[in-house]
Write a protein that holds these residues in place. Structure first.
Motif, short mmCIF file in Angstrom:
data_model
loop_
_atom_site.label_atom_id
_atom_site.label_comp_id
_atom_site.label_asym_id
_atom_site.label_seq_id
_atom_site.Cartn_x
_atom_site.Cartn_y
_atom_site.Cartn_z
N GLU A 144 0.83 -1.21 0.00
CA GLU A 144 0.00 0.00 0.00
C GLU A 144 0.86 1.25 0.00
OE1 GLU A 144 -3.33 0.18 2.70
OE2 GLU A 144 -3.68 -1.97 2.47
N GLN A 145 1.92 1.24 0.78
CA GLN A 145 2.85 2.38 0.82
C GLN A 145 3.48 2.61 -0.55
OE1 GLN A 145 6.37 1.54 3.10
NE2 GLN A 145 7.08 3.66 3.05
N SER A 146 3.88 1.52 -1.19
CA SER A 146 4.59 1.67 -2.47
C SER A 146 3.69 2.14 -3.60
CB SER A 146 5.29 0.36 -2.85
OG SER A 146 4.36 -0.67 -3.07
N PHE A 147 2.41 1.83 -3.55
CA PHE A 147 1.50 2.20 -4.63
C PHE A 147 0.65 3.42 -4.31
CE2 PHE A 147 1.83 -2.48 -5.83
CZ PHE A 147 2.81 -2.23 -6.77
N ASP A 148 0.94 4.09 -3.22
CA ASP A 148 0.19 5.29 -2.85
C ASP A 148 0.28 6.32 -3.99
OD1 ASP A 148 -1.30 7.01 -1.18
OD2 ASP A 148 0.53 8.01 -0.52
N GLY A 149 -0.86 6.84 -4.40
CA GLY A 149 -0.89 7.84 -5.46
C GLY A 149 -1.03 7.26 -6.86
N LEU A 150 -1.03 5.95 -6.98
CA LEU A 150 -1.21 5.30 -8.29
C LEU A 150 -2.60 4.67 -8.35
CD1 LEU A 150 2.22 3.45 -8.65
CD2 LEU A 150 1.51 5.56 -9.79
N THR A 151 -3.19 4.68 -9.52
CA THR A 151 -4.48 4.04 -9.70
C THR A 151 -4.26 2.55 -10.01
OG1 THR A 151 -4.57 4.39 -12.09
CG2 THR A 151 -5.43 6.17 -10.69
N PRO A 152 -5.28 1.72 -9.79
CA PRO A 152 -5.14 0.31 -10.17
C PRO A 152 -4.78 0.15 -11.66
CG PRO A 152 -7.02 0.56 -8.72
CD PRO A 152 -6.53 1.95 -9.04
N LEU A 153 -5.32 0.99 -12.52
CA LEU A 153 -5.00 0.91 -13.94
C LEU A 153 -3.52 1.20 -14.20
CD1 LEU A 153 -5.89 0.47 -16.85
CD2 LEU A 153 -6.52 2.88 -16.96
N GLN A 154 -2.96 2.19 -13.51
CA GLN A 154 -1.54 2.50 -13.65
C GLN A 154 -0.68 1.32 -13.20
OE1 GLN A 154 -1.75 6.16 -11.31
NE2 GLN A 154 -0.88 7.28 -13.07
N ILE A 155 -1.09 0.66 -12.13
CA ILE A 155 -0.35 -0.50 -11.62
C ILE A 155 -0.43 -1.64 -12.63
CG2 ILE A 155 -0.20 -2.21 -9.76
CD1 ILE A 155 -1.38 0.06 -7.93
N GLU A 156 -1.62 -1.88 -13.18
CA GLU A 156 -1.78 -2.93 -14.19
C GLU A 156 -0.93 -2.65 -15.42
OE1 GLU A 156 -5.97 -3.42 -14.96
OE2 GLU A 156 -6.37 -3.87 -12.85
N LYS A 157 -0.89 -1.40 -15.87
CA LYS A 157 -0.07 -1.03 -17.04
C LYS A 157 1.42 -1.23 -16.74
CE LYS A 157 -2.95 0.37 -20.20
NZ LYS A 157 -3.09 -0.40 -21.44
N MET A 158 1.83 -0.85 -15.54
CA MET A 158 3.22 -1.04 -15.15
C MET A 158 3.58 -2.52 -15.17
SD MET A 158 5.07 -0.37 -11.48
CE MET A 158 3.94 -1.52 -10.74
N MET A 159 2.69 -3.36 -14.61
CA MET A 159 2.95 -4.80 -14.59
C MET A 159 2.97 -5.38 -15.99
SD MET A 159 0.92 -5.86 -11.09
CE MET A 159 0.54 -7.45 -11.70
N GLU A 160 2.11 -4.88 -16.85
CA GLU A 160 2.10 -5.32 -18.25
C GLU A 160 3.43 -4.97 -18.93
OE1 GLU A 160 -0.20 -3.81 -22.21
OE2 GLU A 160 -1.47 -4.19 -20.45
N SER A 161 3.91 -3.76 -18.68
CA SER A 161 5.20 -3.34 -19.26
C SER A 161 6.35 -4.18 -18.72
CB SER A 161 5.46 -1.86 -18.97
OG SER A 161 4.51 -1.05 -19.60
N LEU A 162 6.37 -4.41 -17.42
CA LEU A 162 7.44 -5.21 -16.83
C LEU A 162 7.40 -6.65 -17.35
CD1 LEU A 162 7.34 -3.89 -13.16
CD2 LEU A 162 9.17 -3.53 -14.84
N ARG A 163 6.22 -7.21 -17.49
CA ARG A 163 6.07 -8.57 -18.04
C ARG A 163 6.60 -8.62 -19.47
NH1 ARG A 163 0.91 -8.94 -17.26
NH2 ARG A 163 1.13 -9.45 -15.09
N HIS A 164 6.30 -7.58 -20.24
CA HIS A 164 6.77 -7.50 -21.63
C HIS A 164 8.30 -7.43 -21.67
CE1 HIS A 164 6.28 -6.47 -25.91
NE2 HIS A 164 7.40 -5.78 -25.71
N ILE A 165 8.87 -6.59 -20.84
CA ILE A 165 10.34 -6.47 -20.78
C ILE A 165 10.97 -7.80 -20.35
CG2 ILE A 165 12.26 -5.34 -19.57
CD1 ILE A 165 10.37 -2.82 -19.42
#
Length: 154
Positions: free
Chosen positions: A127-148
């Motif tokens: 929760e601390q690490s994702f403060d200020g991010l939306t669930p969509l932003q987190i999903e996009k980040m995970m999608e990018s990391l998975r792609h990389i």
């Protein structure tokens, strides 16, 4: 080298470490591990043992080799951690029926209870690490990391 990515790569002419994507990947990971380790001290655990326990929670009766792949660790390191967890009563090991060379690992009741405690503690860090991010932003980040990751694993 493609100019497309040149601004993100170290170069002799101009180098800003904060423009290198893997700088941030390693910084985030190191800070996360530090925060998780601090939270886990309460239970006498560390991040390495946490990772194995949570991997077992997602794949019960995994082989040591499976666990090694899941946590991206050398087989010898994973084996040492598994036997340490066994000594602590958090996991049990047994030989595979089909192939006695394969050691399978399963959480004990104590190990299951510990994973619940781990999840409670690490949820605070998450929760601390994702403060200020939306669930969509987190999903996009995970999608990018998975792609990389998939690019690097080819």
């Amino acid at each position: 080298m493609s100019k497309k990515y040149s601004k993100f790569l170290p170069s002799a002419d101009q180098y800003d470490i904060e423009q290198f994507p893997y700088y941030w990947v390693t910084q985030v990971h190191a800070q996360y591990v530090q925060n998780v380790d601090q939270a886990l001290k309460k239970y006498g655990l560390d991040n390495s043992r946490r990772r194995i326990l949570l991997a077992l929670r997602s794949k019960a009766h995994a082989s040591v080799s499976d666990l090694s792949d899941m946590v991206v660790s050398k087989m010898s390191t994973t084996t040492k951690i598994v036997y340490r967890l066994k000594d602590e009563g958090l996991v049990e090991t047994y030989s595979c029926d089909d192939d006695a060379r394969i050691t399978r690992v399963v959480l004990t009741e104590k190990g299951n209870e510990m994973t619940n405690k781990i999840n409670d503690l690490t949820s605070v860090v998450l929760e601390q690490s994702f403060d200020g991010l939306t669930p969509l932003q987190i999903e996009k980040m995970m999608e990018s990391l998975r792609h990389i990751f998939n690019n690097l694993a080819r």
